[in-house]
Design a protein around this motif. Structure first.
Motif, PDB file in Angstrom:
ATOM      1  N   TRP A 380      27.901  31.943  24.141  1.00  0.00           N
ATOM      2  CA  TRP A 380      27.698  32.644  25.417  1.00  0.00           C
ATOM      3  C   TRP A 380      28.180  31.837  26.614  1.00  0.00           C
ATOM      4  N   TYR A 395      32.107  37.599  23.604  1.00  0.00           N
ATOM      5  CA  TYR A 395      31.308  36.661  22.835  1.00  0.00           C
ATOM      6  C   TYR A 395      31.141  37.209  21.436  1.00  0.00           C
ATOM      7  N   GLU A 443      22.330  32.309  28.897  1.00  0.00           N
ATOM      8  CA  GLU A 443      21.955  33.723  29.034  1.00  0.00           C
ATOM      9  C   GLU A 443      22.525  34.313  30.320  1.00  0.00           C
ATOM     10  N   HIS A 446      26.020  35.055  29.524  1.00  0.00           N
ATOM     11  CA  HIS A 446      26.063  36.274  28.710  1.00  0.00           C
ATOM     12  C   HIS A 446      25.964  37.518  29.586  1.00  0.00           C
TER      13      HIS A 446
END
Length: 731
Positions: A380, A395, A443, A446
């Motif tokens: 990510w 990803y 995250e 992501h």
């Protein structure tokens, strides 16, 4: 009319074995003229038989009596279970499992693996419940499936006829032969020749202990995909197997090879006191040799069996080593994709599915979570560390495609079988604090990819509003960093009663995380940097990008003065942000000559050059960066004339510098008490790009070169940084 009989097949004479192997014209006599002239035995090949479908099935069955016997016993098991669910017929299955185990024995001794675990408990027949019988039956079905899927779950040892392991002094490994001839003591006239064996030479046991200690002291806390207390047991088991000339477990050997690669790559002058290598250059030269050994062992083993958890740990460590040596090269990409594939085959992406509930609190499952989320976080994070702001990026792992909890915030000493899933609060430092913080940062990356569809990348990347929204998430994460990541070593030891080595690791981790976060913010806004210098709508991006670049240099400068990590220049995660920050400062100096912070920016650019100058002796990557930057400075007649003093840099006394106030409209820059002095600054002679020409176009061509191979190729400096989709990646 009777059916026609098959005509007898005409048997065409064939050449003898010798003529066929030498591609000679055979007289097709017995013996042939070639064999008679050479005084050798003339042998004819075995004639091929005309197999029908039925005869082939019968012949296959006659050659596999063991498989038929297993099928018979399983049929008896199913028939008996339909009559009486508790009549004890599972003993037949135990017999089958025992027979299968004796065919592929594992190395004995109860040795530890890369993660602690409890041996499987075998229950007697009298204690089996109907539910237990169903579970065992499911296990047997899975075992039968492994037969036709070519997954050998019992083959835990490397085939001895594929690769060999030998031990020699570590300084002789580079001269050792990578292949050995198995036909040296074989009678060639009666035995067919065997191909050469790949031989992996390992250091002596005492030398391997030193490499393992180096890894534990300087590297393990950076990615921490292992269970540190179990590593000495892995080392002991491998060398015990070698001493007994018994097969070694491939997972353990892959883990050790990855550790050896990482330790030799990060070997610096300070490590000379360990007494293993006369120079650090000799140690560094062995790093690629160990990486090649990882690739060879993996290539042989993964074709016949699933790679265990320890093997994926070793591959992950090798990936980190290759990344720091070569950048995100083709070799690094190949190993990274292989690690992901093997992790899925092992089931790391579904560790917490309901069927695995009985193993949820095992130590091996917890270490498996660490390995899986390490790979996911790296996957990510890659898009956010490209200079195209994540546009046209993807990803490999979607959150909906895995059922696995995040690792617990606990120390390695608390990872035991049957442990209670009670983790410490994030405000308490553990061996997993840094990894969990990195996971939070990944995250955000992501989310950035999810907000930047590929079609948006073709249109020039995400909008400015999307970038500012992502930057807000980064700012929130920055505000939520635990306070112990801003403490000094002495404060950590006093407040949390930590050992000196553990406190040093936390301080080093804090520098790494701040550098990564500031570099990610700088990368996020680089596309709008020069536009923000002339267009008020994008002024916030220019200010955030410049502020982040300055903080990157300050973090690295303070880390150097702390002397906590002598091997910091071996990590690409420090060098790339410094190089990127220096280019941002160069663009700012060329565009904004009348700024009140002009002198301060010159000092910081000079400090960035000083860092790269110091690092070039330990890293070829740093030397490449320095040559690139020096060429650009000469091209635009910007030359550093002296080095700034420590007082001229804004550095906090006890920890990495924190960010300025969060108002995007008036993003406050750090101030300096030093006076402006022409003798201590950079000489800006050239007026090129003074009218707002976009120097950010220089980024992408150089980035493209380093994405493929940091060390490869020469750059066309007249057209460098051209190309929107190029990237320079670090982890």
């Amino acid at each position: 009319m009777p059916p026609p009989r098959d005509k007898p097949r005409y048997e065409r004479p064939v050449s003898c074995r010798f003529c066929r192997s030498r591609k000679l014209r055979c007289s097709r006599e017995s013996p042939c003229t070639n064999c008679v002239s050479r005084a050798i035995v003339c042998e004819l090949p075995v004639p091929a038989e005309n197999y029908s479908s039925s005869s082939a099935a019968i012949r296959f069955a006659t050659h596999t009596p063991e498989l038929l016997e297993r099928i018979r016993k399983l049929e008896a098991l199913v028939a008996a279970s339909q009559k009486s669910p508790s009549d004890g017929t599972l003993s037949d299955v135990n017999d089958i499992r025992q027979q299968h185990a004796t065919q592929s024995p594992e190395s004995s001794g109860g040795a530890h693996t890369g993660t602690p675990h409890t041996p499987q408990t075998h229950r007697s027949r009298s204690t089996l419940s109907p539910e237990g019988e169903g579970e065992r039956l499911d296990d047997d079905v899975a075992w039968l499936k492994s037969i036709y899927t070519a997954q050998d779950h019992s083959g835990n040892n490397i085939p001895s006829n594929k690769i060999a392991f030998r031990v020699c002094p570590i300084q002789q490994i580079t001269q050792a032969q990578p292949y050995i001839d198995p036909n040296v003591h074989v009678n060639l006239s009666s035995t067919p020749l065997e191909p050469p064996l790949r031989c992996v030479w390992l250091p002596q046991y005492a030398e391997a202990q030193i490499l393992l200690q180096k890894f534990t002291d300087d590297i393990d806390h950076v990615h921490h995909v292992t269970h540190s207390p179990s590593l000495p047991a892995v080392l002991n088991e491998v060398y015990a197997s070698l001493n007994q000339q018994s097969p070694v477990k491939p997972g353990n050997i892959l883990l050790l090879l990855g550790i050896f690669a990482s330790s030799t790559h990060t070997w610096v002058e300070r490590d000379s006191i360990r007494g293993l290598f006369p120079t650090c250059q000799e140690a560094n030269a062995q790093a690629l040799l160990w990486v090649k050994a990882v690739e060879d062992v993996l290539d042989i083993f993964h074709r016949t069996s699933s790679v265990p958890l320890e093997g994926i740990q070793g591959i992950s460590i090798a990936i980190f080593t290759v990344l720091n040596m070569e950048g995100f090269s083709l070799r690094c990409k190949s190993l990274f994709n292989m690690a992901f594939m093997l992790a899925r085959e092992l089931g790391l992406h579904s560790l917490d599915q309901p069927s695995n509930s009985k193993l949820a609190n095992s130590a091996r499952t917890e270490i498996g979570r660490r390995v899986w989320w390490h790979l996911v976080a790296a996957d990510w994070s890659l898009p956010s560390r490209r200079f195209n702001c994540g546009s046209q990026s993807t990803y490999n792992c979607h959150p909906r495609h895995m059922i696995v909890r995040k690792p617990l915030n606990i120390n390695d000493e608390d990872v035991t079988d049957g442990m209670r899933c009670i983790e410490r609060p994030l405000s308490q430092p553990t061996t997993m604090s840094f990894q969990l913080l990195q996971l939070s940062l990944s995250e955000i990356s992501h989310n950035m990819v999810d907000r930047s569809p590929l079609v948006m990348g073709l249109a020039g990347g995400p909008s400015h509003d999307v970038l500012m929204s992502i930057d807000t998430e980064l700012q929130i994460l920055l505000n939520d960093i635990p306070p112990f990541f801003s403490m000094s070593k002495e404060e950590l030891m006093s407040h949390y009663q930590l050992e000196p080595s553990r406190a040093s690791h936390i301080v080093h981790q804090s520098y790494m995380f701040y550098s990564l976060l500031y570099a990610q913010r700088c990368t996020l806004h680089i596309a709008y940097f020069t536009r923000g210098l002339t267009e008020p709508a994008y002024a916030a991006s220019s200010q955030i990008c410049l502020q982040s670049a300055r903080l990157v240099i300050q973090v690295e400068s303070q880390l150097g003065k702390s002397q906590l990590s002598a091997a910091r220049y071996k990590f690409l995660g420090f060098l790339v942000p410094v190089f990127m920050a220096s280019i941002v400062l160069l663009m700012e100096l060329c565009h904004n000559r009348t700024s009140s912070y002009h002198a301060k920016h010159r000092e910081e650019l000079t400090e960035a050059i000083r860092i790269l100058e110091e690092a070039k002796h330990e890293s070829r990557t740093a030397a490449k960066f320095l040559d690139s930057l020096t060429h650009v400075l000469r091209k635009h007649e910007v030359s550093p004339t002296s080095k700034p003093s420590a007082e001229q840099l804004l550095i906090t006394p006890n920890g990495p510098p924190m960010t300025a106030p969060q108002s995007f409209g008036e993003y406050q820059l750090p101030t300096s008490n030093s006076s402006m002095s022409g003798g201590n600054d950079l000489s800006m002679v050239d007026e090129m790009y003074a009218n707002g020409d976009d120097l950010s176009t220089y980024f992408n061509g150089l980035a493209q070169s380093f994405e493929q191979d940091i060390e490869g190729g020469t750059l066309d400096w007249s057209n460098m940084f051209s190309g929107i989709d190029s990237s320079m990646i670090w982890i």
